[in-house]
Structure formats: C-alpha cells, structure tokens
Enzyme design. Sequence first.
Site, PDB file in Angstrom:
ATOM      1  N   ASP A  79      42.800  40.592  34.035  1.00 49.09           N
ATOM      2  CA  ASP A  79      42.024  39.923  34.362  1.00 49.09           C
ATOM      3  C   ASP A  79      40.667  40.760  33.684  1.00 49.09           C
ATOM      4  OD1 ASP A  79      43.262  37.818  35.360  1.00 49.09           O
ATOM      5  OD2 ASP A  79      41.713  37.394  37.281  1.00 49.09           O
ATOM      6  N   CYS A 120      48.696  42.310  40.262  1.00 50.62           N
ATOM      7  CA  CYS A 120      47.475  42.173  39.477  1.00 50.62           C
ATOM      8  C   CYS A 120      47.305  40.048  39.965  1.00 50.62           C
ATOM      9  CB  CYS A 120      46.662  42.075  38.369  1.00 50.62           C
ATOM     10  SG  CYS A 120      46.661  43.822  37.973  1.00 50.62           S
ATOM     11  N   ASP A 121      45.645  40.076  39.656  1.00 53.72           N
ATOM     12  CA  ASP A 121      44.946  38.953  40.370  1.00 53.72           C
ATOM     13  C   ASP A 121      45.829  38.115  40.293  1.00 53.72           C
ATOM     14  OD1 ASP A 121      43.246  40.683  40.241  1.00 53.72           O
ATOM     15  OD2 ASP A 121      41.105  39.711  39.139  1.00 53.72           O
ATOM     16  N   LYS A 122      46.107  37.337  39.452  1.00 54.23           N
ATOM     17  CA  LYS A 122      46.425  35.757  40.126  1.00 54.23           C
ATOM     18  C   LYS A 122      48.302  35.996  39.923  1.00 54.23           C
ATOM     19  CE  LYS A 122      42.538  34.933  39.330  1.00 54.23           C
ATOM     20  NZ  LYS A 122      42.168  36.107  39.245  1.00 54.23           N
ATOM     21  N   CYS A 193      42.603  47.000  40.649  1.00 53.74           N
ATOM     22  CA  CYS A 193      40.939  47.572  39.585  1.00 53.74           C
ATOM     23  C   CYS A 193      40.654  48.586  41.595  1.00 53.74           C
ATOM     24  CB  CYS A 193      39.947  47.209  39.393  1.00 53.74           C
ATOM     25  SG  CYS A 193      40.410  46.947  37.819  1.00 53.74           S
ATOM     26  N   GLU A 441      36.367  33.535  35.158  1.00 58.56           N
ATOM     27  CA  GLU A 441      35.518  33.779  36.453  1.00 58.56           C
ATOM     28  C   GLU A 441      34.307  34.627  35.789  1.00 58.56           C
ATOM     29  OE1 GLU A 441      38.545  36.857  38.481  1.00 58.56           O
ATOM     30  OE2 GLU A 441      37.908  37.232  37.620  1.00 58.56           O
ATOM     31  N   SER A 467      34.490  37.225  40.106  1.00 59.87           N
ATOM     32  CA  SER A 467      35.374  38.393  40.111  1.00 59.87           C
ATOM     33  C   SER A 467      35.558  38.296  41.469  1.00 59.87           C
ATOM     34  CB  SER A 467      35.091  39.485  39.717  1.00 59.87           C
ATOM     35  OG  SER A 467      36.337  40.160  39.740  1.00 59.87           O
TER      36      SER A 467
END
Length: 557
Positions: A79, A120-122, A193, A441, A467
């Site tokens: 992302d 990670c995010d998704k 992150c 985002e 985010s």
Amino acid sequence: MRSEVVKKGVERAPNRALFYATGITPQDLKLKPLIGIASSYSDLVPGHIHMRELERFIERGVASAGGIPFIFGVPAICDGIAMGHPGMHYSLPLRELIADTIESVINAHSLDGLVLLTNCDKITPGMLMAAGRLNIPSIVVTAGPMLTGIYKGKRRSLVRDTFEAVGLFQAGKMNLEDLENLELTACPGAGSCQGLYTANTMACLTEVLGMSLTGCATAVAVSAKKKRIAYESGIKIVELVQKNLTPRRIMNENAFRNAIAVDMALGGSTNTILHLPAISLEAGIKLDLRLFDEISRRIPHIVSLEPAGDQYMEDLEYAGGIPAVLSVLKSKLYPHPTVNGRNILEIAEKGKIENKEVIHDLHHPYHKEGGIAILYGNLAPEGAVVKQSAVKEKMLKFSSPAQVFNSEEEAMSAILDKKIKKGNCIVIRYEGPKGGPGMREMLAPTAAIVGMGLSDSVALLTDGRFSGGTRGPCIGHISPEAAEGKENEPAGTLAVIEDGDIVHIDIPARRLEVKLTDQEIKIRKAKWRPPEPKVRKGYLLRYAKMVTSASTGAILK
C-alpha cells in the site's frame, strides 16, 4: 480425509500420477493429509520479502507432524508504494481476488488443511475471508512488523518520517539532505510498517480471533521467534486437520466481539471497519456498523502506538504483546476457542504486562473510549469512520466551510500549492468503493497536512478511506458515497456539497452534518448528474459494478 476425493479409487489413477510427478511417494500420498501453504511472498513488498525463509519453516513443521506441504502463490500489493497515485485503486479490490484465488486453488485440489502466510494490509483480511468461506482447518502466520530505523539518534518510521516529511519539506521545515537521509533510514528491512497501521492492526486482530498462534502478531519480522512460530504453525495445522477444528468454530460471534474490543483498546486502523464485517460475513456472521461504536463506548484506549502515539510495534512486543493486552481486558472478553487449543480467556489469564508505560490498565487509559468512532448525520446517513484516538481534543468539535475536490489528486495539488488554510474542511469525494473505484487511502494528503502544521486546524472528509497511519480529524468511509445512487439522483448528500457549505463535526456526539435544509439538499440532488466513470475496462470496471457500500464492508455481490 477431504483429499480422498482426488487420490482414492481406481478412477483416480491419473490424479495420483500427477501428484507423483511432484515427487511424492505412494505411501505418503495414501496416508498423509495434504496441506496447502498460501504464500504471499513478493520481492515487491517489504512486509513479504522474507517469506521464503518462513515458508521453509512452515514446511518443516508440516512434514515433521506427518503432513505433505504444498506452497502456492497469492498476489500482494504494498500500500505504501501504491499510495498517492492510480495504483491505490487496486489495493482494496485485491482483497477479493485473494479470497477467490485461495478458494479456487484449495477446492480444485481438494486439500485437507491450509496455512495462510500473510502480512500486509489487504492480504491478511483476504486470507481470513478465504478461511471463513472454505471452512477447512486453517491457521494464519503473519510475517511480523519491521524494526524502526535510526537517524540522528532518533527512531524512525515510514509514515511520520517519509510521508509527513513531504509536508515538512514543502513548508520549508526540512532540507533536502534530511529528506533523502530519512528515505534511506526509515525502513531498515523486512516487515510490515512499524506503527499500528492496517497490517499490524489486522495481525493483532487475527491473533485475537484465534486464528494464529499466541505471540504471532507482534513477533518482529527478523526474529528467530517468528521462525519458530512459523514452524509450530506447520505442526499445528496437521493437528487441526486431525481434530477437524475449522475456522467457523473459532471465528464465532464472541471472537468478533473480542476482536472489536481489542481494536478499540489498541486504537487500531479504521480499515478494520471494512475488513471485520467482510471476514465475519464469510464466517456466517453479520456485524452491524453500530456494534463498533457500542463497543468503543465501553472499551478504553490503553495502547498508543504510532500514528496516535510515539511508540511502535516492537515496543508492544517487548511489553507483552497481545496476551498482555488481553490480560487487561479479560473481564470484558467472551470465551471462544483458538488454534492454540486453548480458550482465549485462558490466554488472557496468562498474559503479563512487561511495560506499563506501553500497555496501560483500565484505570489509567490514554482515552476513556476506544480508538474508533462511528459518526452519523445528514452527510453520512449510513455512517462514517474516524480514528478518534488520533484527534487532538480541540478538534473533536469543529465547524468550517468546505473546500470540495472530486479526486485525491485535486486535493493533493491544492495542499502542496498551499491553497489550504487554517480553519478549512477539505472534502474529497468520488473516491469510494464504486466511485474510486477501489476506495483509495488518503495517507498522502493527510500526512502532507500534518507535515505542513495544519492537522490541528484543518479537517478532511472523504468517501474514500485512510491509512492506519493517518492522524488528525480525518473522517472517511462516508456512506452513501458520492457515486452511489440512481442514474440522475445521488443516494447521499456528499455528492451535492459545495464550496463554502458549513460542515459540522462533533465526534463526542457522533455527528457529521452539513448546514443545509432538507429542501436545499433535495433541490441540489435533482440537479445532480453523475460524473464520467474513471475506468472503462478490466478488473476495476467489474469491481465498480459489483462492490457494495463501505458501511457493509465493501464486499462484492
């Protein structure tokens, strides 16, 4: 075993022949469970670059426990790299592709169990959606947070020291040499992150849901502990297959209530408001948006990591991790099983706080309420989301004239050109699930606002999302989104708000309104015409036609 459909009987001779082509012995194929390892390894994504080694440890665990491991690939998007340009259109839609990919591979080969290697995010919510949908024995290995970098004797991270640095540089508060050195030091190696952004929030909630081994969420990416957890997860999946302990037995209604409670206690990413309903729906449970606010009202905010605070995931790990957080909340949790073979309340009972500066108790919280609030009003009849734990007290109530933009790029240009002044309310629309498409985002504009020193005097509203790294009065997921509606009539008010309209935000009262009468809104809606679609081909076109509102998790129908 489930795999018998592809390996048992005379008629399966061709199927067995193809399995033997992979190097499996007839004895193993006959007796051992087939375990899929869905790996989102990628050279492109820093949170995933170390997964090759974790794959090996999972394989070892599966083999040592008497299973046959098969690794297959799942796509991943970073992302951070996709942020601030058209690439971000693909981030949220990837979640659905991941769930569909895993469903396709597992069912096509009739595998017995599933290990989900993610970070990670998704990717993590997409994998959990697949687990709920397939409902075969599954376990999740989140690959761990990145360590902080060091520059000029101070710990550094991606969001505060690169995204926000853009605004600092534009405001003349940082020189080019420092900016370039921060680029080189903020991300020192593998891992998600460093703050409590979406990836790490989802890792924590995966552990609370009971789908990963205790300690997995916060064990840092480069640690031997993470490798041991990967190995032990490989062993555990074979046991789960033997016991037929499936995701829907683990991810029950109590598990989701506990996940929301821990989310509020951590002050996690607002993206969880999209992901938890989508995961729960696949597990056969419907989460109402109002439940998040109900739980937020009674669960205090007891951990304050970046972006709201100045601590990082490594600090949470050394303070006792998720078990320590559970130990504080144990009187407010519900029982449910976990992949550990222990009830979540047993894990909470054994959790221990190692640093009370990082994890506060219920009597000394950072905030009396949870990290996220759900707002309603004529601007958001179906709800909007704000990370209230990252909003300064003086901005919890705010009224200001709107400055309206029809895309993130328009708003970002105005911010960097210093056209945004103190007291403004930036409105970015047509960035929702349909209108974006993909509900981008807005970390780039929100970080630039912070860097330019405007976060205590400027609000930002959008039907897009933020985010987990966003801080300040930033309200997203406004529903209905601007693009939602019939051919010549929008479903919501966001589509007809104009420059100069007064927007009123009252987070304690959970209100988000524009100072217009019902009649004024009705007249404007009658004059509204939908904008030209931003995409006319490919996956994003199909996604825009099928995606539902952010208030329902932006799932596909």
